[in-house]
Write an enzyme that holds these catalytic residues in place. Structure first.
Site, PDB file in Angstrom:
ATOM      1  N   HIS A 114       0.793  -1.230   0.000  1.00  0.00           N
ATOM      2  CA  HIS A 114       0.000   0.000   0.000  1.00  0.00           C
ATOM      3  C   HIS A 114       0.817   1.268   0.000  1.00  0.00           C
ATOM      4  O   HIS A 114       0.250   2.360  -0.030  1.00  0.00           O
ATOM      5  CB  HIS A 114      -0.925   0.042   1.211  1.00  0.00           C
ATOM      6  CG  HIS A 114      -2.136  -0.812   1.060  1.00  0.00           C
ATOM      7  ND1 HIS A 114      -3.299  -0.354   0.491  1.00  0.00           N
ATOM      8  CD2 HIS A 114      -2.366  -2.097   1.385  1.00  0.00           C
ATOM      9  CE1 HIS A 114      -4.190  -1.323   0.481  1.00  0.00           C
ATOM     10  NE2 HIS A 114      -3.655  -2.397   1.017  1.00  0.00           N
ATOM     11  N   LYS A 136      -8.727  13.928   4.057  1.00  0.00           N
ATOM     12  CA  LYS A 136      -7.870  12.733   4.058  1.00  0.00           C
ATOM     13  C   LYS A 136      -6.971  12.866   5.269  1.00  0.00           C
ATOM     14  O   LYS A 136      -6.928  13.926   5.891  1.00  0.00           O
ATOM     15  CB  LYS A 136      -7.039  12.662   2.774  1.00  0.00           C
ATOM     16  CG  LYS A 136      -6.359  13.998   2.438  1.00  0.00           C
ATOM     17  CD  LYS A 136      -5.629  13.994   1.109  1.00  0.00           C
ATOM     18  CE  LYS A 136      -6.514  13.998  -0.098  1.00  0.00           C
ATOM     19  NZ  LYS A 136      -6.545  12.742  -0.860  1.00  0.00           N
ATOM     20  N   ARG A 137      -6.233  11.827   5.617  1.00  0.00           N
ATOM     21  CA  ARG A 137      -5.335  11.952   6.760  1.00  0.00           C
ATOM     22  C   ARG A 137      -4.333  13.078   6.529  1.00  0.00           C
ATOM     23  O   ARG A 137      -3.994  13.384   5.400  1.00  0.00           O
ATOM     24  CB  ARG A 137      -4.599  10.645   6.997  1.00  0.00           C
ATOM     25  CG  ARG A 137      -5.401   9.679   7.805  1.00  0.00           C
ATOM     26  CD  ARG A 137      -4.663   8.402   8.051  1.00  0.00           C
ATOM     27  NE  ARG A 137      -3.566   8.564   8.997  1.00  0.00           N
ATOM     28  CZ  ARG A 137      -3.722   8.699  10.310  1.00  0.00           C
ATOM     29  NH1 ARG A 137      -4.921   8.725  10.849  1.00  0.00           N
ATOM     30  NH2 ARG A 137      -2.675   8.822  11.102  1.00  0.00           N
ATOM     31  N   LYS A 186       0.736  14.513   1.374  1.00  0.00           N
ATOM     32  CA  LYS A 186      -0.571  14.830   0.802  1.00  0.00           C
ATOM     33  C   LYS A 186      -0.720  16.343   0.542  1.00  0.00           C
ATOM     34  O   LYS A 186      -1.638  16.782  -0.126  1.00  0.00           O
ATOM     35  CB  LYS A 186      -1.683  14.329   1.710  1.00  0.00           C
ATOM     36  CG  LYS A 186      -1.777  12.791   1.759  1.00  0.00           C
ATOM     37  CD  LYS A 186      -2.875  12.336   2.711  1.00  0.00           C
ATOM     38  CE  LYS A 186      -2.996  10.825   2.838  1.00  0.00           C
ATOM     39  NZ  LYS A 186      -3.856  10.216   1.801  1.00  0.00           N
ATOM     40  N   THR A 231      -8.418   6.667  -2.527  1.00  0.00           N
ATOM     41  CA  THR A 231      -9.777   6.210  -2.804  1.00  0.00           C
ATOM     42  C   THR A 231     -10.752   7.368  -2.615  1.00  0.00           C
ATOM     43  O   THR A 231     -11.835   7.366  -3.190  1.00  0.00           O
ATOM     44  CB  THR A 231     -10.200   5.046  -1.887  1.00  0.00           C
ATOM     45  OG1 THR A 231      -9.917   5.400  -0.527  1.00  0.00           O
ATOM     46  CG2 THR A 231      -9.465   3.769  -2.262  1.00  0.00           C
ATOM     47  N   LYS A 249     -14.349   8.483  -4.694  1.00  0.00           N
ATOM     48  CA  LYS A 249     -15.657   8.825  -4.117  1.00  0.00           C
ATOM     49  C   LYS A 249     -16.148  10.153  -4.686  1.00  0.00           C
ATOM     50  O   LYS A 249     -17.315  10.306  -5.043  1.00  0.00           O
ATOM     51  CB  LYS A 249     -15.556   8.936  -2.589  1.00  0.00           C
ATOM     52  CG  LYS A 249     -15.120   7.678  -1.879  1.00  0.00           C
ATOM     53  CD  LYS A 249     -14.744   7.978  -0.415  1.00  0.00           C
ATOM     54  CE  LYS A 249     -13.976   6.826   0.193  1.00  0.00           C
ATOM     55  NZ  LYS A 249     -13.268   7.210   1.448  1.00  0.00           N
TER      56      LYS A 249
HETATM   57  C1  LIG Z   1     -11.984   7.310   1.735  1.00  0.00           C
HETATM   58  C2  LIG Z   1     -11.510   7.712   3.061  1.00  0.00           C
HETATM   59  C3  LIG Z   1     -10.152   7.925   3.283  1.00  0.00           C
HETATM   60  C4  LIG Z   1      -9.111   7.817   2.180  1.00  0.00           C
HETATM   61  O1  LIG Z   1      -8.965   9.072   1.580  1.00  0.00           O
HETATM   62  P1  LIG Z   1      -7.733   9.396   0.607  1.00  0.00           P
HETATM   63  O2  LIG Z   1      -8.075  10.721   0.044  1.00  0.00           O
HETATM   64  O3  LIG Z   1      -7.718   8.326  -0.429  1.00  0.00           O
HETATM   65  O4  LIG Z   1      -6.518   9.410   1.426  1.00  0.00           O
HETATM   66  C5  LIG Z   1      -9.733   8.325   4.536  1.00  0.00           C
HETATM   67  N1  LIG Z   1     -10.614   8.485   5.545  1.00  0.00           N
HETATM   68  C6  LIG Z   1     -11.935   8.298   5.370  1.00  0.00           C
HETATM   69  C7  LIG Z   1     -12.855   8.526   6.509  1.00  0.00           C
HETATM   70  C8  LIG Z   1     -12.426   7.897   4.128  1.00  0.00           C
HETATM   71  O5  LIG Z   1     -13.739   7.696   3.972  1.00  0.00           O
END
Ligand SMILES: *Cc1c(COP(=O)(O)O)cnc(C)c1O
Length: 751
Positions: free
Chosen positions: A301, A486-487, A492, A594, A598
């Site tokens: 990952h 995101k985190r 990032k 991911t 979304k």
């Molecule tokens: C989808 C999701 C992530 C992943 O987000 P990225 O932008 O791909 O890092 C992280 N936290 C939550 C709560 C999510 O639903």
């Protein structure tokens, strides 16, 4: 209570359920357990061959709405409750089960959902943490971590199975692993089995917290215990089951079981399988190794070195002496194999399971794994060309790509009913069964335009109301929404967005930015508790929000909101109400992402770098319908080799200087923590072992601001902009985890 074994019985039971005088939590538990009875009654006999997904994290979020939807009773339940005077949305009070940190854990949850939806026998194994990922409060702009006691609402979606408990043996203690089964509903009922550690106080600690800080020796030990604990429980159970069903002919073990290792965390399962086979069942080591090689597959990952786990040999020897022996013997057979293959000493060292007194979990997984996969095309290419370059040379057939995906059931049907209804009207309902039908929207963009503009406005209104309720911030209706959720991590590049906002803010204040469509930037992010610079970035964004939102010269045009405690449920609101998805990682560092998927599926354009799955997103939805900027991987590589000089960029650009200097010129206060100076230093002189601006923020900043302004200008043409957004939806089927799971089922698991 009557047995509930069908939809009609469920609805009857719900109808007779008394609601008066009951608290939301009581009602939640009552309705959930009725639904559980109905759902479990739908389970069929287990499959012959099963796949198992071992993961330290399952970020499932809220189960209530999703499970009712999967069971086909969400709409009826909503109506029935309404007749009783209960608004189903009150159950949003029930907080998420946050048994994961971010993308990796959410992926695991999406995979289970897709497998159940596709009638494929894939089950999960993980840990039932007492406390999930911390709840984030923001105090004076700083992140504060609070314990996440998710079980205080009850846990009606799990069934404790005390009779199936197991003993997990460490040199210094024995721990009982008690399974809790969470059914995963769909075309079939699969199981997510989470193990809880019981026994002494020390033993219980193993399943107390998700990812305890591992920057101390004590934390490392606990982490190792956690990983072995659930891996051993899973492997032990599968072996017992095999013996019961097929006897002690372990040659056929891999005919019935495929085990997927989600990152390096469960990799000790390999050693455990071999340990049990060789000690309990007296299988010869070579034979046991062969069985393991047919059973396990590994997903990588990340290429970030700090996330590739290595365990100190002395630590392993101390608490898991038999595993230590197995690892050393694996190293021996690996060395013999490398000789046969004719690897050089250097190559052998590069792939070694054991080196410098440490065991490399990634190298173990690559050596034993039947397949090794990355999570987006670019990421898999990087695995082949750099991280696992040597392994790829000798074992090219192991390597595969499996681009991540998201489940459209939660991330479209559940979180965006309005858009789903519009899709039904525009292209019919076939997409609900088979997501590839979404492609038909490509030829109906014009027909969907007016409806889509309305849906987006409605979802935005809902998002703004939610933000008002939770953050107190008000956002006017006509604003377009840019989101980066995101985190929090330097790669990032939330900091780059913060600088870009400051530059736009300055331009608005002095009139150099004109005809600006009112915009809000929404951030949501948790930082690892010990990650100082990430925490400073949160404070910085909150300082910017305070300044920008209260400046009456510009606040009719620009707002900034940092939402606290970003989680799956918040994400469901944000992805539906967003216009522009910010995916701006340094090229080469976001394995897939991911969140980007979304947003795409909900009709946001992507403003991003050529990184991770962004590349595939623009390949499919068209560059002209998205906004790509910044250095690509090969340029980043060149910059790293050359003499990249961020200070020179800073000096040469007055706007950049303005934005970056706010860290140190007194514009904003970090309350004397030194956090802002730390960020400034990381950019200009370097921090930790890194060179200045390790993540190339200043290199990409100019093109980022330009992209943001271009999007803003384009959004003034509402129809043309909406058409771009619809094009993204129309081409998002590829990013359904149904597609990913089908690929795993065929190429890796053969289920
Ligand atoms: C989808 C999701 C992530 C992943 O987000 P990225 O932008 O791909 O890092 C992280 N936290 C939550 C709560 C999510 O639903």
């Amino acid at each position: 209570m009557a047995n509930i074994n069908g939809k009609t019985e469920f609805l009857q039971a719900l109808n007779t359920c008394k609601t008066e005088g009951k608290s939301t939590v009581e009602l939640y538990n009552e309705i959930s357990s009725l639904a559980m009875q109905y759902g479990l009654s739908q389970a069929r006999a287990p499959a012959e061959r099963n796949a198992y997904y071992l993961s330290m994290e399952f970020l499932i979020g809220r189960s209530f709405f999703n499970n009712l939807m999967e069971l086909g009773v969400l709409d009826e339940t909503r109506e029935l409750l309404k007749e009783k005077g209960v608004d189903i949305n009150v159950f949003e009070e029930i907080e998420d089960a946050a048994l994961g940190n971010g993308g990796l854990g959410r992926l695991a949850a999406c995979f289970l959902d897709s497998a159940a939806g596709l009638d494929l026998p894939l089950h999960g194994y993980g840990i039932r943490y007492k406390y999930g990922l911390f709840k984030q409060a923001i105090e004076n702009g700083f992140q504060v971590e609070l314990p996440d006691d998710w079980q205080r609402f009850g846990d009606p979606w799990s069934v404790r199975k005390p009779r199936e408990k197991r003993k997990i043996v460490f040199a210094d203690m024995v721990v009982t692993a008690v399974p809790y089964d969470m059914p995963v509903f769909g075309k079939r009922v699969n199981v997510l089995r989470l193990w809880q550690a019981e026994g002494s106080a020390e033993a219980q600690k193993i399943s107390e917290y998700l990812y305890p800080a591992d920057d101390t020796e004590e934390g490392k030990l606990l982490r190792l215990r956690q990983e072995y604990f659930f891996s051993a429980a899973a492997v032990g159970e599968l072996l017992d089951k095999h013996v019961k069903l097929h006897g002690k002919s372990f040659d056929s073990f891999a005919d019935y079981n495929a085990i997927q290792l989600n990152d390096t965390h469960p990799v000790l399962a390999i050693a455990e399988l071999i340990r049990v086979l060789t000690t309990k069942y007296k299988v010869a080591f070579g034979k046991a190794e062969e069985i393991a090689k047919k059973t396990f597959a590994y997903t990588n990952h990340t290429v970030m070195p700090e996330a590739l786990e290595c365990w100190g040999a002395s630590l392993v020897k101390k608490i898991l002496p038999d595993i230590y022996d197995v690892l050393l013997r694996l190293q021996e057979s690996q060395t013999a194999e490398f000789k046969r293959l004719g690897c050089s000493e250097e190559e052998a060292a590069d792939m070694a399971i054991y080196a410098n007194d440490r065991f490399s979990m990634a190298n173990l997984a690559v050596y034993v794994g039947r397949t090794v996969n990355g999570v987006a095309k670019l990421h898999t290419d990087i695995l082949k060309s750099s991280l696992f370059k040597t392994a790829y040379k000798y074992y090219p057939d192991k390597f595969q790509n499996k681009t991540n995906g998201i489940t459209q059931r939660r991330w479209l049907m559940l979180c965006n009913r309005e858009l789903s209804d519009l899709l039904d009207k525009t292209i019919g309902t076939a997409w609900r069964e088979d997501i590839t039908h979404l492609g038909e929207l490509n030829t109906h963009v014009d027909a969907a335009l007016n409806g889509f503009v309305k849906v987006k406005a409605e979802k935005k209104k809902q998002l703004f109301a939610y933000i008002k309720k939770h953050e107190g911030a008000e956002i006017p209706e006509n604003f377009i929404v840019y989101s980066q959720v995101k985190r929090l991590h330097e790669y990032k590049r939330q900091l780059m967005t913060a600088f870009a906002i400051l530059e736009i803010y300055k331009g608005l204040a002095d009139g150099t930015v004109k005809d600006f469509h009112p915009s809000v930037f929404v951030f949501g992010a948790k930082s690892a508790p010990s990650y100082k610079r990430a925490k400073a970035i949160i404070k910085f964004i909150n300082e910017i929000a305070n300044k920008v939102n209260s400046d009456t010269r510009t606040n009719a045009l620009l707002r900034v909101v940092f939402v606290k405690n970003y989680n799956v449920s918040y994400a469901e609101k944000i992805v539906a109400g967003t216009d522009v998805s910010l995916q701006v990682s340094t090229a080469g560092l976001e394995a897939s992402g991911t969140g980007n998927m979304k947003f795409m599926m909900n009709g946001a354009v992507t403003c991003g770098t050529m990184d991770g799955a962004n590349i595939e997103i623009v390949e499919l939805a068209g560059k002209e319908n998205n906004y790509i900027f910044g250095a690509e991987v090969d340029e980043i590589e060149r910059l790293k080799q050359g003499d990249y000089n961020p200070s020179a960029i800073l000096k040469a650009d007055a706007l950049h200087s303005y934005a970056v200097n706010t860290l140190i010129d007194g514009t904003f206060s970090d309350d004397g923590t030194g956090g802002f100076q730390g960020l400034y230093d990381a950019l200009t002189v370097g921090a930790s072992w890194h060179k200045p601006d390790h993540y190339f923020v200043l290199h990409d900043l100019k093109s980022y601001v330009n992209a943001l302004l271009q999007i803003n200008a384009d959004s003034n043409n509402e129809k043309a902009f909406a058409a771009k957004q619809i094009k993204n939806i129309a081409n998002s089927a590829h990013f359904s985890s149904d597609r990913t799971i089908k690929e795993y089922a065929v190429d890796v698991w053969q289920i």
